[in-house]
Each structure stands twice: as C-alpha cells, then as structure tokens.
Design a protein around this motif. Structure first.
Motif, PDB file in Angstrom:
ATOM      1  N   VAL A  11      15.016  22.275  43.221  1.00 48.99           N
ATOM      2  CA  VAL A  11      16.046  22.120  42.449  1.00 48.99           C
ATOM      3  C   VAL A  11      16.123  20.714  42.471  1.00 48.99           C
ATOM      4  N   ASN A  12      16.086  20.094  41.523  1.00 47.07           N
ATOM      5  CA  ASN A  12      16.403  18.811  41.496  1.00 47.07           C
ATOM      6  C   ASN A  12      17.831  18.255  41.312  1.00 47.07           C
ATOM      7  N   PRO A  13      18.400  17.620  42.252  1.00 44.75           N
ATOM      8  CA  PRO A  13      20.043  17.655  42.252  1.00 44.75           C
ATOM      9  C   PRO A  13      20.491  16.724  41.266  1.00 44.75           C
ATOM     10  N   TYR A  14      19.628  15.943  40.504  1.00 43.29           N
ATOM     11  CA  TYR A  14      20.161  14.976  39.778  1.00 43.29           C
ATOM     12  C   TYR A  14      20.005  15.511  38.134  1.00 43.29           C
ATOM     13  N   LEU A  15      19.620  16.659  38.038  1.00 45.32           N
ATOM     14  CA  LEU A  15      19.563  17.373  36.897  1.00 45.32           C
ATOM     15  C   LEU A  15      20.398  18.631  36.682  1.00 45.32           C
ATOM     16  N   PRO A  16      21.256  18.695  35.682  1.00 43.66           N
ATOM     17  CA  PRO A  16      22.257  19.779  35.544  1.00 43.66           C
ATOM     18  C   PRO A  16      21.540  21.231  35.775  1.00 43.66           C
ATOM     19  N   MET A  17      20.515  21.438  35.306  1.00 40.01           N
ATOM     20  CA  MET A  17      19.628  22.724  35.190  1.00 40.01           C
ATOM     21  C   MET A  17      18.962  22.641  36.602  1.00 40.01           C
ATOM     22  N   GLY A  18      18.685  21.573  37.100  1.00 38.59           N
ATOM     23  CA  GLY A  18      17.620  21.480  38.403  1.00 38.59           C
ATOM     24  C   GLY A  18      16.317  21.142  37.647  1.00 38.59           C
ATOM     25  N   ILE A  19      16.046  21.233  36.513  1.00 41.29           N
ATOM     26  CA  ILE A  19      14.699  20.833  35.824  1.00 41.29           C
ATOM     27  C   ILE A  19      14.936  20.424  34.505  1.00 41.29           C
ATOM     28  N   ASP A  20      14.041  19.451  34.043  1.00 41.89           N
ATOM     29  CA  ASP A  20      14.216  19.234  32.626  1.00 41.89           C
ATOM     30  C   ASP A  20      12.742  19.593  31.680  1.00 41.89           C
ATOM     31  N   ALA A  21      13.121  19.068  30.597  1.00 46.93           N
ATOM     32  CA  ALA A  21      11.835  19.189  29.524  1.00 46.93           C
ATOM     33  C   ALA A  21      10.809  18.333  29.912  1.00 46.93           C
ATOM     34  N   CYS A  22      10.928  16.952  30.769  1.00 45.69           N
ATOM     35  CA  CYS A  22       9.754  16.472  30.934  1.00 45.69           C
ATOM     36  C   CYS A  22       8.952  17.105  32.155  1.00 45.69           C
ATOM     37  N   LYS A  33      27.410  16.137  43.575  1.00 51.13           N
ATOM     38  CA  LYS A  33      26.349  16.450  42.286  1.00 51.13           C
ATOM     39  C   LYS A  33      26.737  17.858  41.894  1.00 51.13           C
ATOM     40  N   SER A  34      27.269  18.711  42.884  1.00 51.01           N
ATOM     41  CA  SER A  34      27.655  19.997  42.065  1.00 51.01           C
ATOM     42  C   SER A  34      28.833  19.975  41.203  1.00 51.01           C
ATOM     43  N   ARG A  35      29.556  19.207  41.486  1.00 49.33           N
ATOM     44  CA  ARG A  35      30.869  18.900  40.811  1.00 49.33           C
ATOM     45  C   ARG A  35      30.665  18.294  39.330  1.00 49.33           C
ATOM     46  N   GLU A  36      29.648  17.193  39.550  1.00 52.44           N
ATOM     47  CA  GLU A  36      29.268  16.467  38.376  1.00 52.44           C
ATOM     48  C   GLU A  36      28.561  17.773  37.307  1.00 52.44           C
ATOM     49  N   HIS A  37      27.730  18.475  37.868  1.00 52.44           N
ATOM     50  CA  HIS A  37      27.099  19.510  36.983  1.00 52.44           C
ATOM     51  C   HIS A  37      28.233  20.615  36.680  1.00 52.44           C
ATOM     52  N   GLN A  38      29.114  20.876  37.277  1.00 57.92           N
ATOM     53  CA  GLN A  38      29.996  22.000  36.882  1.00 57.92           C
ATOM     54  C   GLN A  38      30.786  21.354  35.798  1.00 57.92           C
ATOM     55  N   ALA A  39      31.205  19.708  35.675  1.00 52.85           N
ATOM     56  CA  ALA A  39      31.758  19.228  34.776  1.00 52.85           C
ATOM     57  C   ALA A  39      31.010  19.234  33.372  1.00 52.85           C
ATOM     58  N   TYR A  40      29.612  19.094  33.642  1.00 49.98           N
ATOM     59  CA  TYR A  40      28.767  19.005  32.438  1.00 49.98           C
ATOM     60  C   TYR A  40      28.723  20.282  31.820  1.00 49.98           C
ATOM     61  N   PHE A  41      28.617  21.484  32.292  1.00 54.82           N
ATOM     62  CA  PHE A  41      28.510  22.600  31.824  1.00 54.82           C
ATOM     63  C   PHE A  41      29.855  23.062  31.106  1.00 54.82           C
ATOM     64  N   ALA A  42      30.968  22.754  31.649  1.00 56.46           N
ATOM     65  CA  ALA A  42      32.178  23.226  31.101  1.00 56.46           C
ATOM     66  C   ALA A  42      32.592  22.504  29.896  1.00 56.46           C
ATOM     67  N   SER A  43      31.885  21.028  29.837  1.00 61.63           N
ATOM     68  CA  SER A  43      32.041  20.290  28.634  1.00 61.63           C
ATOM     69  C   SER A  43      31.319  20.809  27.537  1.00 61.63           C
ATOM     70  N   LEU A  44      30.387  21.774  27.624  1.00 58.71           N
ATOM     71  CA  LEU A  44      29.429  22.337  26.713  1.00 58.71           C
ATOM     72  C   LEU A  44      30.379  23.421  25.851  1.00 58.71           C
ATOM     73  N   LYS A  45      30.406  23.279  24.406  1.00 56.02           N
ATOM     74  CA  LYS A  45      31.078  24.225  23.611  1.00 56.02           C
ATOM     75  C   LYS A  45      29.917  25.056  22.686  1.00 56.02           C
ATOM     76  N   MET A  46      30.520  26.561  22.855  1.00 56.66           N
ATOM     77  CA  MET A  46      29.644  27.403  22.109  1.00 56.66           C
ATOM     78  C   MET A  46      30.528  27.728  20.606  1.00 56.66           C
ATOM     79  N   ASN A  47      29.676  27.999  19.664  1.00 59.53           N
ATOM     80  CA  ASN A  47      29.996  28.383  18.759  1.00 59.53           C
ATOM     81  C   ASN A  47      30.486  29.704  18.593  1.00 59.53           C
ATOM     82  N   SER A  48      31.255  30.105  17.635  1.00 57.61           N
ATOM     83  CA  SER A  48      31.557  31.505  17.641  1.00 57.61           C
ATOM     84  C   SER A  48      30.401  32.720  17.743  1.00 57.61           C
TER      85      SER A  48
END
Length: 411
Positions: free
Chosen positions: A223-234, A355-370
């Motif tokens: 798991v890459n600690p610099y990435l919110p999901m631990g992995i990215d598209a690249c 890093k965990s707090r940063e990623h938690q904040a990132y996911f909390a900021s995401l908004k889903m539509n209805s």
C-alpha cells in the motif's frame, strides 16, 4: 491478544472464516494480521484468448489453453517480481512496538522507528507476512496438476508446532481449523495465486481442478502511503503491462532450483533493493539490478505502445516513470518514506497517522449524487438480507461442516 479478529456470524461459513483467523493469530501472532497489502486481480476476456490461441496455433480446449497460459504468466511473474518490489516497495520502516522483542537487524532512526537502509518492503521480509513454517515449502507452477498436488501435500501434512497449539481449548472452542501446515489454501503466502471462483462449500483447490484458472491474484504490492487508495491509475497501467509481458514472454518449466533462484532475487530486492551494488541472478549469470530493470522495461515498451494504440491511455508514460525510478533510486516510494521520516523528524507512528488522517479527509470530502448514494444503500440492505438468510438456513454441526470441507483435500 488485544487485536480483534474478524467475526462473520453464526453460519458454518462465517464460523470457518473466524476460526481461520483465530488460527492465524495463534500461529503467527495477532500483530501480523494488522499488515495490509494490495491484492491485484487480473484476467483477460475470451476475445483476447481466442486471438492469442490462434497466434500460438494451439488447438486445445479454450479453458485448457487459458489455464496453461496463466501458469506460464505465473512462472514469469516469479522470475521478474523483484522489479515490482523495487519500483513499488513502500514499507522500509516500522514502529518498534510491532516487533515486541523479536530479534532483528534493523537500524534505529529515533522516535521508536526502525528501518532498513536499502530495504524496500519489510512487509515482504521475514519480519512481515511470512511463515517460517513455509520456508521449505515448494509449490510447482509448471502445470495445474503439479500445482494442486504439491499444494495438497501441505494441506494434508500435519505440523508438530501447530499440533502443540491444539485444535480446541479446554472449553471446546476451536483455536484453528486444523493442525496441518496449511489450514486452508489461503494460508499459503505466495506472491501470486491462480484463482477460480468457488461454489459455496467448495474448496478453492477443487474449483481449480474442475474448471481451470479464471484469473490470477498478485499479492506482492505494498500500500503506497502517499496515495488515498494505496494505488493509482499510473501504477495499474504499469502492472497490466508487466503482467501481459509475463504472459507473452517465453516461460519454460521451472525446476525447484530455478524457483529457489527467483526467491533469492526477491529476497535480495526486499532487503537490498536500493543498494547500488545489488545484482540479479539470471540464466546467463548475474547482472546489476538497474541494468536488468532497464532491459525489462525496454522489452515491455511494445506492449505499452500496443495498449495505448488499442485502448488509449498512458501506458508508455507509466513505463517512462518506472524508468525514472530505475535511474534515480530516490524516486522510489521506499526512499521517499525514509527521506520524509528524516527531514521531518517524525516517528513512523506519527508519519502513518498523518497520512491516514489526510486520506480520511480526502474521502470525507468526496460527495456522491443521489443515484450513487441509493446504489450503495440498496447494496447494503441486500447484503444484510442475504447474511440473515444464510444464518436462518438449516445447517449441519460445525464439526460436520469441517469434516465435509476437509474431505475434499483427501479425495
């Protein structure tokens, strides 16, 4: 003992999952179950397989061809997995509390942090998700039947240390599923596995025997600690190119000596991957890791170009980024983590929590539509309903359930 294990309910299947994890805790300690890695599933559509079979001028059944080719991929993965470890290893340090008095050869950074100067992934070392009991276990990946037979040997083999733990405690509660070297197939800690979706109550190894390989599961990625999901598209683009290369390159059968050589390369890269003097063993002798890495990346370039041309995307760009890591070791995640720990004088614990707090904040900021929210709400309700339905079904005793399941290993 303070670390809880997963609880999956009162059904036989749920109890089996829980007891398996209790067994892991009794065998290796609960702390080991806190280690996280990425399991990367990979498969290809029949359209590809039909075309590839025509190119190979193969006339056997399509599923048999797919199974054969997936095992070729797996053998090459073992040959070249050290490259993924170098490029993506992201656990060169840990909190000293994790070891709890265990012997080690790590260096002290201060603030309770231990690290390996040239290491890439302690998760993959003998301090991480490894089993000393399995160090002499050789599983043959030359064909489906050699794989299943050698793995079945471990599933049937009683192990004295695990016999000492016992099957149940004084109150009759299970401490592990069995006293064998492996409780079930999942306990085999390989870097890659051939997989087939099993039916309820079906042993995965029998599902493979009956219906062949459906997909492969890569288990060597941190798991890459610099990435919110631990992995990215690249990274996924490169891993896909890497796996296609492993599939398309020649992959002769491996002897036990060949396999052990691949494990030496893997272990050396885990512990010394960023050492400029490290060499890789090949069939033609040893070669510096960075030189061999460059050769492999150049060989993968046509595959990346083809994928960009057919599917669009940035596979070639991802390949270029990996070459940059080969040219400059400081660009690897393992080097970046050690640099951050030194520059900010953080303990590993503080670094991980930040890093965990940063990623938690990132996911909390995401908004889903209805519509998206409704999709998840419906899935949750359906999942809970299925769980209740399974637990409401009439079932045999747990002992009988285990006996029926393990009888598949003896068939």
């Amino acid at each position: 003992r303070d670390i809880p294990v997963g609880r999956y309910g009162t059904s036989n299947t749920g109890q089996m999952k829980t007891v398996y994890r209790l067994g892991l805790g009794n065998r290796y300690g609960r702390a080991m179950q806190t280690i996280a890695g990425i399991h990367y599933n990979f498969s290809l559509p029949d359209e590809f397989w039909q075309g590839w079979q025509a190119i190979k001028q193969d006339t056997q059944d399509l599923q048999a061809f797919k199974t054969e080719q997936y095992f070729g991929l797996i053998r090459n993965f073992h040959r070249f997995a050290w490259l993924l470890i170098y490029l993506y290893g992201a656990s060169p340090a840990l909190c000293r509390t994790f070891l709890q008095g265990r012997s080690h050869q790590l260096e002290e950074m201060g603030n309770g942090t231990l690290y390996d100067s040239y290491g890439t992934t302690l998760r993959m070392s003998d301090l991480g998700y490894k089993s000393k009991a399995q160090q002499d276990l050789y599983v043959c990946y030359n064909k489906l039947d050699t794989y299943t037979q050698t793995l079945l040997g471990a599933l049937r083999k009683s192990y004295p240390e695990y016999e000492g733990i016992g099957l149940k405690d004084s109150s009759g509660n299970y401490k592990q599923l069995s006293t064998h070297l492996l409780q079930i197939e999942n306990e085999f800690y390989g870097t890659i596995r051939p997989k087939r979706t099993a039916n309820p109550g079906e042993a995965p190894i029998r599902a493979l025997e009956q219906r062949g390989v459906e997909y492969i599961e890569v288990r060597a990625l941190d798991v890459n600690p610099y990435l919110p999901m631990g992995i990215d598209a690249c990274q996924t683009r490169f891993v896909d190119v890497f796996l296609l290369f492993c599939l398309m390159a020649d992959s002769p059968p491996m002897t036990s000596a060949d396999y052990l050589a691949t494990q030496r390369n893997l272990s050396a890269t885990v512990k010394e991957g960023r050492n400029p003097a490290i060499d890789i063993y090949t069939a033609c002798g040893t070669i510096p890791l960075r030189e061999r890495a460059t050769q492999l990346l150049q060989t993968m370039a046509p595959i990346a170009e083809l994928m960009d041309g057919k599917a669009g995307g940035q596979h070639c760009a991802s390949l270029d980024l990996q070459q940059a890591k080969v040219d400059d070791v400081e660009l690897t995640p393992s080097a970046q983590i050690l640099t951050d720990l030194r520059q900010h004088d953080d303990s590993f614990y503080d670094f991980a929590m930040q890093k965990s707090r940063e990623h938690q904040a990132y996911f909390a900021s995401l908004k889903m539509n209805s519509e998206q929210q409704q999709l998840f709400d419906t899935a949750a309700v359906e999942s809970l309903a299925k769980h209740k339905a399974v637990e409401a079904e009439s079932q045999p005793s747990f002992e009988d359930h285990l006996a029926t399941f393990f009888a598949q290993y003896e068939a």
